[in-house]
Design a protein around this motif. Structure first.
Motif, short mmCIF file in Angstrom:
data_model
loop_
_atom_site.label_atom_id
_atom_site.label_comp_id
_atom_site.label_asym_id
_atom_site.label_seq_id
_atom_site.Cartn_x
_atom_site.Cartn_y
_atom_site.Cartn_z
N THR A 61 19.45 -29.98 -76.21
CA THR A 61 19.60 -29.01 -75.12
C THR A 61 19.51 -27.58 -75.64
O THR A 61 18.88 -26.72 -75.02
N ILE A 62 20.12 -27.32 -76.79
CA ILE A 62 20.00 -26.00 -77.41
C ILE A 62 18.53 -25.69 -77.71
O ILE A 62 18.07 -24.56 -77.54
N ALA A 63 17.78 -26.72 -78.13
CA ALA A 63 16.37 -26.55 -78.48
C ALA A 63 15.47 -26.46 -77.25
O ALA A 63 14.28 -26.16 -77.38
N GLY A 64 16.01 -26.77 -76.07
CA GLY A 64 15.22 -26.68 -74.85
C GLY A 64 14.54 -27.96 -74.43
O GLY A 64 13.66 -27.95 -73.57
N LEU A 65 14.94 -29.09 -75.02
CA LEU A 65 14.31 -30.37 -74.71
C LEU A 65 15.05 -31.17 -73.64
O LEU A 65 14.55 -32.19 -73.18
N GLU A 66 16.24 -30.73 -73.30
CA GLU A 66 17.01 -31.34 -72.20
C GLU A 66 17.47 -30.22 -71.27
O GLU A 66 17.67 -29.08 -71.70
N LYS A 67 17.65 -30.55 -70.00
CA LYS A 67 18.03 -29.55 -69.00
C LYS A 67 19.54 -29.37 -68.96
O LYS A 67 20.30 -30.33 -69.08
N VAL A 68 19.96 -28.14 -68.77
CA VAL A 68 21.37 -27.81 -68.60
C VAL A 68 21.78 -28.13 -67.17
O VAL A 68 21.16 -27.64 -66.22
N ALA A 69 22.82 -28.94 -66.99
CA ALA A 69 23.36 -29.20 -65.66
C ALA A 69 24.26 -28.04 -65.23
O ALA A 69 24.21 -27.57 -64.09
N SER A 70 25.09 -27.58 -66.17
CA SER A 70 25.93 -26.41 -65.93
C SER A 70 26.35 -25.84 -67.28
O SER A 70 26.24 -26.49 -68.31
#
Length: 242
Positions: free
Chosen positions: A49-58
Motif C-alpha cells: 500500500t505504501i508502494a501504491g500497489l493496494e488501495k487505501v480504504a481509510s
C-alpha cells in the motif's frame, strides 16, 4: 530525527476482508525499521500500500510531508520510494544489466544512471561479473542481490524490502542482512518485513509487531528482541541474543 514516512490510521480491505486495521507508524530518515508478525498479519499489505500497489480504504500515507494516497506507484518511485517485492521477481530472458536498467526507468539523467550502475556494481561485485548472464540462471541469493540492486538504480530515499531472505541458503541470509545495513550506511532509509524476525530486529533501530492487521507493540529493535512476549510469539523462547 526527521520523519520521512508517516502512516496514520491506515486501513486496507480485500473485499470484505479487513487486511489492515487502523495502523499508524513512522520511519525516520536514516533508520532501519522492521515489521514483524505471523504470516497473514498484514505486513506485506502495508508495504504494498505504501508502494501504491493496494488501495487505501481509510487513513493517510505521507512521504516527506507529501500525500501518497492518490499518487500512482510510478510517481512514488520518482519521489524516492521503491519496493523490492517478495520472491525477487527478476525478469527471465533478460540479462543482469538489462534488469538493472529497468530499475532506472524513472531516472532521466544519463549521468545519474551511469553513476547508479557504478554504485550497484561496487556494492554487488558478483552482479558485475554476471552482467551479461540471463537473470533467471542466477542463484537465489544472487537474484535477491539483483532485485535490491535494481531498486537502488532508481536512487531511492527509502527502500521497502518484502521478505528479502526468504528461501535463501544460510550463507546468503547473512549476506542479505549485511547488505541491508550497508544500504542504510549509504544514506537510504529501510523499511523491511522479514520471516527471520530475530535477525531483522538485530539490525533494526525500531520495530512494530503486527497481529491480525493491527499494531500490538512497538519499541526499539533491541527491546523487542529481548521481550518475553515477542520471543514467545515470534522468535522462540530460546532465541540467542548476540
Amino acid at each position: 530525527m526527521t520523519q520521512l514516512l508517516t502512516v496514520n490510521n491506515l486501513s486496507v480491505n480485500y473485499g470484505a476482508i479487513k487486511a489492515v486495521q487502523g495502523v499508524s507508524l513512522s520511519v525516520n530518515r536514516g533508520e532501519i525499521v522492521t515489521l514483524i508478525g505471523a504470516n497473514g498479519a498484514g505486513k506485506s499489505t502495508i508495504l504494498r500500500t505504501i508502494a501504491g500497489l493496494e488501495k487505501v480504504a481509510s487513513g493517510l500515507i505521507t512521504f516527506e510531508n507529501q500525500g501518497f494516497n492518490r499518487m500512482p506507484s510510478d510517481k512514488r518511485v520518482q519521489n524516492g520510494v521503491v519496493l523490492v517485492p517478495e520472491g525477487r521477481r527478476v525478469f527471465p530472458g533478460m540479462t543482469v544489466q538489462e534488469n538493472l536498467q529497468l530499475g532506472a526507468f524513472s531516472v532521466k539523467d544519463k549521468h545519474q544512471v551511469h553513476a547508479a550502475f557504478d554504485t550497484v556494481y561496487e556494492q554487488f561485485p558478483i552482479l558485475k561479473a554476471r552482467l551479461n548472464q540471463d537473470a533467471a540462471t542466477l542463484s537465489g541469493g544472487e537474484q535477491q542481490m539483483l532485485a535490491i540492486g535494481r531498486a537502488l538504480m532508481a536512487n531511492p530515499k527509502m527502500i521497502l524490502l518484502d521478505e528479502p531472505s526468504m528461501g535463501l541458503a544460510p550463507l546468503y541470509i547473512q549476506k542479505i542482512f549485511d547488505i541491508i545495513e550497508n544500504i542504510r550506511n549509504h544514506g537510504v532509509t529501510v523499511l523491511v518485513i522479514e520471516q527471520n524476525a530475530a535477525q531483522a530486529l538485530r539490525i533494526a533501530d525500531r520495530g512494530y509487531v503486527i497481529e491480525s492487521g493491527k499494531i500490538i507493540a512497538t519499541d526499539t529493535g533491541e527491546a523487542l528482541l529481548v521481550s518475553d512476549d515477542v520471543k514467545r510469539a515470534y522468535l522462540g523462547s530460546d532465541v540467542l541474543i548476540k
